[in-house]
Enzyme design. Structure first.
Site, PDB file in Angstrom:
ATOM      1  N   ASN A  61      44.481  24.653  18.499  1.00 41.81           N
ATOM      2  CA  ASN A  61      43.444  23.814  19.379  1.00 41.81           C
ATOM      3  C   ASN A  61      44.278  22.813  19.937  1.00 41.81           C
ATOM      4  OD1 ASN A  61      43.711  22.631  16.792  1.00 41.81           O
ATOM      5  ND2 ASN A  61      41.871  21.289  17.154  1.00 41.81           N
ATOM      6  N   GLU A  74      41.226  29.411  18.776  1.00 43.24           N
ATOM      7  CA  GLU A  74      40.887  31.017  19.045  1.00 43.24           C
ATOM      8  C   GLU A  74      40.931  31.718  20.676  1.00 43.24           C
ATOM      9  OE1 GLU A  74      39.170  28.845  17.440  1.00 43.24           O
ATOM     10  OE2 GLU A  74      37.922  29.880  16.024  1.00 43.24           O
TER      11      GLU A  74
END
Ligand code: THU
Length: 160
Positions: A61, A74
């Site tokens: 992130n 992701e």
């Protein structure tokens, strides 16, 4: 009138029960948390994708002072794979996260926006992505693809 049902299956493993390739991908996701830029949440997330040729692509992130400008681990990994390995099939994703106290005890699950991207990645290849969600106590595996994680998601077919 017709009625429809959705069923989602998943398994929960003790970490020493994971098969070797899943453990390897979890380790890559854990290592990817080192690349997290998360000064605001202090929540480091790592994602690791296994491609069909054995390549592992990782992401973490990346936050920003303008909060919505940041990106989850992701999608960082999925977009990196899309850019660097176009046409390659994603067969599995592992996700791990830690806060300032250490690894989360329970698995974390991907947010809706990441599920949308996972669903399109899967739709493009036609191959289900196995999802491996690490927690220090136990790891959850959703074997049959991510489509069920976001029922009725927006699809390219919706635009015609
Ligand atoms: N985050 C991820 O990277 N993946 C998830 O599945 C959930 C949340 C990030 C976004 C933000 O940087 C931090 O975790 C706190 O929400």
């Amino acid at each position: 009138m017709k009625n429809y049902n959705l069923t989602l299956s998943w398994s929960v493993f003790k970490n020493n029960e994971l098969e070797k390739s899943d453990r390897m991908l979890v380790e890559a996701a854990k290592k990817a948390t080192d690349g997290s830029y998360s000064p605001y949440s202090e929540f480091r997330v790592g994602a690791a994708l296994l491609l069909d040729d054995g390549t592992v692509v990782t992401g973490s992130n990346q936050e920003n002072a303008a909060y919505p400008s940041g990106l989850c681990a992701e999608r960082t990994a999925l977009f990196a794979a899309g850019h660097n390995y176009p046409g390659k099939v994603v067969i599995a994703i592992a996700i791990a996260a830690r806060n300032t106290d250490g690894w989360t005890e329970k698995p974390i699950t991907p947010c809706g926006a990441c599920r949308q991207v996972m669903a399109e990645t899967e739709a493009l290849s036609g191959r289900p992505i196995k999802t491996i969600l690490y927690g220090e106590e136990e790891t959850m595996i959703i074997p049959d693809g991510t489509a069920m994680l976001l029922p009725f998601c927006f699809e390219t077919e919706s635009m015609v």
